[in-house]
Scaffold this motif. Sequence first.
Motif, PDB file in Angstrom:
ATOM      1  N   ILE A  44    -133.523  46.609 -56.832  1.00 23.22           N
ATOM      2  CA  ILE A  44    -134.089  45.279 -57.101  1.00 23.22           C
ATOM      3  C   ILE A  44    -132.935  44.254 -57.758  1.00 23.22           C
ATOM      4  O   ILE A  44    -132.808  43.252 -57.892  1.00 23.22           O
ATOM      5  N   GLY A  45    -131.908  45.006 -57.988  1.00 21.67           N
ATOM      6  CA  GLY A  45    -130.579  44.538 -58.652  1.00 21.67           C
ATOM      7  C   GLY A  45    -130.007  43.264 -57.770  1.00 21.67           C
ATOM      8  O   GLY A  45    -129.454  42.366 -58.310  1.00 21.67           O
ATOM      9  N   TYR A  46    -130.292  43.529 -56.304  1.00 20.89           N
ATOM     10  CA  TYR A  46    -129.680  42.505 -55.520  1.00 20.89           C
ATOM     11  C   TYR A  46    -130.623  41.336 -55.312  1.00 20.89           C
ATOM     12  O   TYR A  46    -130.210  40.280 -55.412  1.00 20.89           O
ATOM     13  N   ALA A  47    -131.890  41.522 -55.687  1.00 23.77           N
ATOM     14  CA  ALA A  47    -132.816  40.487 -55.777  1.00 23.77           C
ATOM     15  C   ALA A  47    -132.588  39.802 -57.078  1.00 23.77           C
ATOM     16  O   ALA A  47    -132.412  38.366 -56.909  1.00 23.77           O
ATOM     17  N   ILE A  48    -132.219  40.388 -58.107  1.00 26.66           N
ATOM     18  CA  ILE A  48    -131.912  39.712 -59.334  1.00 26.66           C
ATOM     19  C   ILE A  48    -130.735  38.758 -59.273  1.00 26.66           C
ATOM     20  O   ILE A  48    -130.629  37.874 -59.811  1.00 26.66           O
ATOM     21  N   PHE A  49    -129.673  39.497 -58.858  1.00 23.42           N
ATOM     22  CA  PHE A  49    -128.382  39.125 -58.877  1.00 23.42           C
ATOM     23  C   PHE A  49    -128.239  37.784 -57.804  1.00 23.42           C
ATOM     24  O   PHE A  49    -127.588  36.874 -58.100  1.00 23.42           O
ATOM     25  N   ALA A  50    -129.096  37.735 -56.740  1.00 21.03           N
ATOM     26  CA  ALA A  50    -129.070  36.802 -55.698  1.00 21.03           C
ATOM     27  C   ALA A  50    -129.471  35.382 -56.441  1.00 21.03           C
ATOM     28  O   ALA A  50    -128.805  34.430 -56.155  1.00 21.03           O
ATOM     29  N   GLY A  51    -130.547  35.543 -57.527  1.00 23.94           N
ATOM     30  CA  GLY A  51    -130.967  34.601 -58.009  1.00 23.94           C
ATOM     31  C   GLY A  51    -129.841  33.886 -59.006  1.00 23.94           C
ATOM     32  O   GLY A  51    -129.758  32.815 -59.284  1.00 23.94           O
ATOM     33  N   ILE A  52    -129.392  34.958 -60.138  1.00 29.39           N
ATOM     34  CA  ILE A  52    -128.562  34.642 -61.171  1.00 29.39           C
ATOM     35  C   ILE A  52    -127.276  34.251 -60.430  1.00 29.39           C
ATOM     36  O   ILE A  52    -126.854  32.853 -60.933  1.00 29.39           O
ATOM     37  N   ILE A  53    -126.963  34.420 -59.257  1.00 28.28           N
ATOM     38  CA  ILE A  53    -125.761  33.975 -58.857  1.00 28.28           C
ATOM     39  C   ILE A  53    -125.687  32.489 -58.213  1.00 28.28           C
ATOM     40  O   ILE A  53    -124.979  31.651 -58.634  1.00 28.28           O
ATOM     41  N   SER A  54    -126.656  32.365 -57.490  1.00 27.23           N
ATOM     42  CA  SER A  54    -127.139  30.900 -56.659  1.00 27.23           C
ATOM     43  C   SER A  54    -127.401  29.811 -57.680  1.00 27.23           C
ATOM     44  O   SER A  54    -126.776  28.925 -57.672  1.00 27.23           O
ATOM     45  N   ILE A  55    -128.210  30.318 -58.677  1.00 26.09           N
ATOM     46  CA  ILE A  55    -128.604  29.154 -59.645  1.00 26.09           C
ATOM     47  C   ILE A  55    -127.751  29.088 -60.651  1.00 26.09           C
ATOM     48  O   ILE A  55    -127.105  27.989 -60.959  1.00 26.09           O
ATOM     49  N   GLY A  56    -126.968  30.171 -61.048  1.00 23.84           N
ATOM     50  CA  GLY A  56    -126.027  29.918 -62.096  1.00 23.84           C
ATOM     51  C   GLY A  56    -124.666  29.420 -61.493  1.00 23.84           C
ATOM     52  O   GLY A  56    -124.039  28.620 -62.364  1.00 23.84           O
ATOM     53  N   ALA A  57    -124.257  29.367 -60.326  1.00 17.45           N
ATOM     54  CA  ALA A  57    -123.227  28.593 -59.761  1.00 17.45           C
ATOM     55  C   ALA A  57    -123.496  27.194 -59.667  1.00 17.45           C
ATOM     56  O   ALA A  57    -122.645  26.365 -60.005  1.00 17.45           O
ATOM     57  N   PHE A  71    -117.123  22.891 -52.577  1.00 15.27           N
ATOM     58  CA  PHE A  71    -117.206  23.825 -51.559  1.00 15.27           C
ATOM     59  C   PHE A  71    -117.138  25.201 -51.873  1.00 15.27           C
ATOM     60  O   PHE A  71    -117.993  26.117 -51.707  1.00 15.27           O
ATOM     61  N   VAL A  72    -116.327  25.379 -53.104  1.00 16.88           N
ATOM     62  CA  VAL A  72    -116.453  26.855 -53.661  1.00 16.88           C
ATOM     63  C   VAL A  72    -117.861  27.316 -54.322  1.00 16.88           C
ATOM     64  O   VAL A  72    -118.250  28.445 -54.104  1.00 16.88           O
ATOM     65  N   MET A  73    -118.386  26.251 -55.051  1.00 11.99           N
ATOM     66  CA  MET A  73    -120.012  26.313 -55.164  1.00 11.99           C
ATOM     67  C   MET A  73    -120.589  26.920 -54.189  1.00 11.99           C
ATOM     68  O   MET A  73    -121.622  27.713 -54.355  1.00 11.99           O
ATOM     69  N   THR A  74    -120.501  25.980 -53.366  1.00 17.23           N
ATOM     70  CA  THR A  74    -121.466  26.168 -51.949  1.00 17.23           C
ATOM     71  C   THR A  74    -121.212  27.620 -51.423  1.00 17.23           C
ATOM     72  O   THR A  74    -122.326  28.323 -51.143  1.00 17.23           O
ATOM     73  N   TYR A  75    -119.772  27.908 -51.330  1.00 16.37           N
ATOM     74  CA  TYR A  75    -119.825  29.411 -50.907  1.00 16.37           C
ATOM     75  C   TYR A  75    -120.331  30.413 -51.753  1.00 16.37           C
ATOM     76  O   TYR A  75    -120.825  31.539 -51.332  1.00 16.37           O
ATOM     77  N   VAL A  76    -120.047  30.345 -53.063  1.00 13.63           N
ATOM     78  CA  VAL A  76    -120.964  31.456 -53.896  1.00 13.63           C
ATOM     79  C   VAL A  76    -122.160  31.426 -53.827  1.00 13.63           C
ATOM     80  O   VAL A  76    -122.999  32.404 -53.947  1.00 13.63           O
ATOM     81  N   ILE A  77    -122.680  30.276 -53.522  1.00  9.72           N
ATOM     82  CA  ILE A  77    -124.304  30.318 -53.652  1.00  9.72           C
ATOM     83  C   ILE A  77    -124.651  30.852 -52.254  1.00  9.72           C
ATOM     84  O   ILE A  77    -125.683  31.779 -52.098  1.00  9.72           O
ATOM     85  N   ILE A  78    -123.839  30.583 -51.188  1.00  9.77           N
ATOM     86  CA  ILE A  78    -124.329  31.418 -49.797  1.00  9.77           C
ATOM     87  C   ILE A  78    -123.935  32.851 -49.894  1.00  9.77           C
ATOM     88  O   ILE A  78    -124.957  33.543 -49.582  1.00  9.77           O
ATOM     89  N   THR A  79    -123.030  33.400 -50.619  1.00  9.97           N
ATOM     90  CA  THR A  79    -122.733  34.577 -50.795  1.00  9.97           C
ATOM     91  C   THR A  79    -123.940  35.278 -51.538  1.00  9.97           C
ATOM     92  O   THR A  79    -124.265  36.585 -51.264  1.00  9.97           O
ATOM     93  N   GLY A  80    -124.092  34.619 -52.784  1.00 10.23           N
ATOM     94  CA  GLY A  80    -125.055  35.239 -53.646  1.00 10.23           C
ATOM     95  C   GLY A  80    -126.525  35.236 -53.046  1.00 10.23           C
ATOM     96  O   GLY A  80    -127.046  36.379 -53.233  1.00 10.23           O
ATOM     97  N   ALA A  81    -127.108  34.313 -52.374  1.00  7.57           N
ATOM     98  CA  ALA A  81    -128.256  34.300 -51.795  1.00  7.57           C
ATOM     99  C   ALA A  81    -128.207  35.513 -50.698  1.00  7.57           C
ATOM    100  O   ALA A  81    -129.335  36.080 -50.422  1.00  7.57           O
ATOM    101  N   HIS A  82    -127.241  35.772 -49.928  1.00 10.01           N
ATOM    102  CA  HIS A  82    -127.313  36.756 -49.011  1.00 10.01           C
ATOM    103  C   HIS A  82    -127.530  38.185 -49.524  1.00 10.01           C
ATOM    104  O   HIS A  82    -127.976  39.048 -48.761  1.00 10.01           O
ATOM    105  N   PHE A  83    -127.480  38.288 -50.680  1.00 14.07           N
ATOM    106  CA  PHE A  83    -127.789  39.513 -51.495  1.00 14.07           C
ATOM    107  C   PHE A  83    -129.121  39.888 -51.235  1.00 14.07           C
ATOM    108  O   PHE A  83    -129.632  41.104 -51.534  1.00 14.07           O
ATOM    109  N   ASN A 112    -121.791  21.345 -64.926  1.00 11.26           N
ATOM    110  CA  ASN A 112    -121.389  21.556 -66.329  1.00 11.26           C
ATOM    111  C   ASN A 112    -119.687  21.512 -66.314  1.00 11.26           C
ATOM    112  O   ASN A 112    -119.473  21.524 -67.591  1.00 11.26           O
ATOM    113  N   VAL A 113    -119.072  21.502 -65.273  1.00 10.63           N
ATOM    114  CA  VAL A 113    -117.491  21.471 -65.245  1.00 10.63           C
ATOM    115  C   VAL A 113    -116.895  20.420 -64.693  1.00 10.63           C
ATOM    116  O   VAL A 113    -117.537  19.827 -63.423  1.00 10.63           O
ATOM    117  N   ASN A 114    -115.821  19.763 -64.996  1.00 10.44           N
ATOM    118  CA  ASN A 114    -115.323  18.878 -64.216  1.00 10.44           C
ATOM    119  C   ASN A 114    -114.727  19.506 -62.961  1.00 10.44           C
ATOM    120  O   ASN A 114    -114.342  20.725 -62.934  1.00 10.44           O
TER     121      ASN A 114
END
Length: 188
Positions: free
Chosen positions: A131-144, A109-121, A150-152
């Motif tokens: 442009i920072g919003y576009a860059i961080f939208a990708g970094i947040i969504s993919i990074g989450a 759930f928390v991963m999905t919420y982070v992806i949605i929040t990040g993508a909405h930027f 990679n974590v339990n």
Amino acid sequence: MNKLDLKKLKLELAINAKSGIDFIISASIVWSAIAYIWTLPREPYSKSILTFYVGITMLPLALLLSKILKTKWTTKTNPLQPLGMWLNLAQLFYFPFLFFILRDNPDYFVMTYVIITGAHFFPYAWFYDEIGYAIFAGIISIGALVVAINVNVEKMYFVPLYMVLCLLLLTVWLIISNKRKKTRDNTV
């Protein structure tokens, strides 16, 4: 409306709202609390519900920060201003997917919420001409996604911690960018 007029309108919004920095700082505080929630010895479903409750504090906290940072949420003479609210509301249309995850796989759930929040930027890159919003939208969504893979599941708190780190980096980016925009506006 020509391109130059549109750029001026977007610059006015960016300067008055400081490119939404009050929301980004508010989000970093809220996501810090969410990270704490995901360290608690509770089942993921309960943590997900608590996450929603904490998320409710986002708007009042942003309003308080807007007073402290002296940002303007509305610029009545700017015809683009109402678009900011519409862009923010757009993320709500992703919530059915979030509720599906809550029901069937609350560990993520928390991963999905982070992806949605990040993508909405992403559309704010156009709205504030930032442009920072576009860059961080990708970094947040993919990074989450990468962090979650990679974590339990017991350590899913790393996902909201990653979000906090990204939000703090975006805050620094916006501070620097807003100073440049203000300087550019004074020279025009």
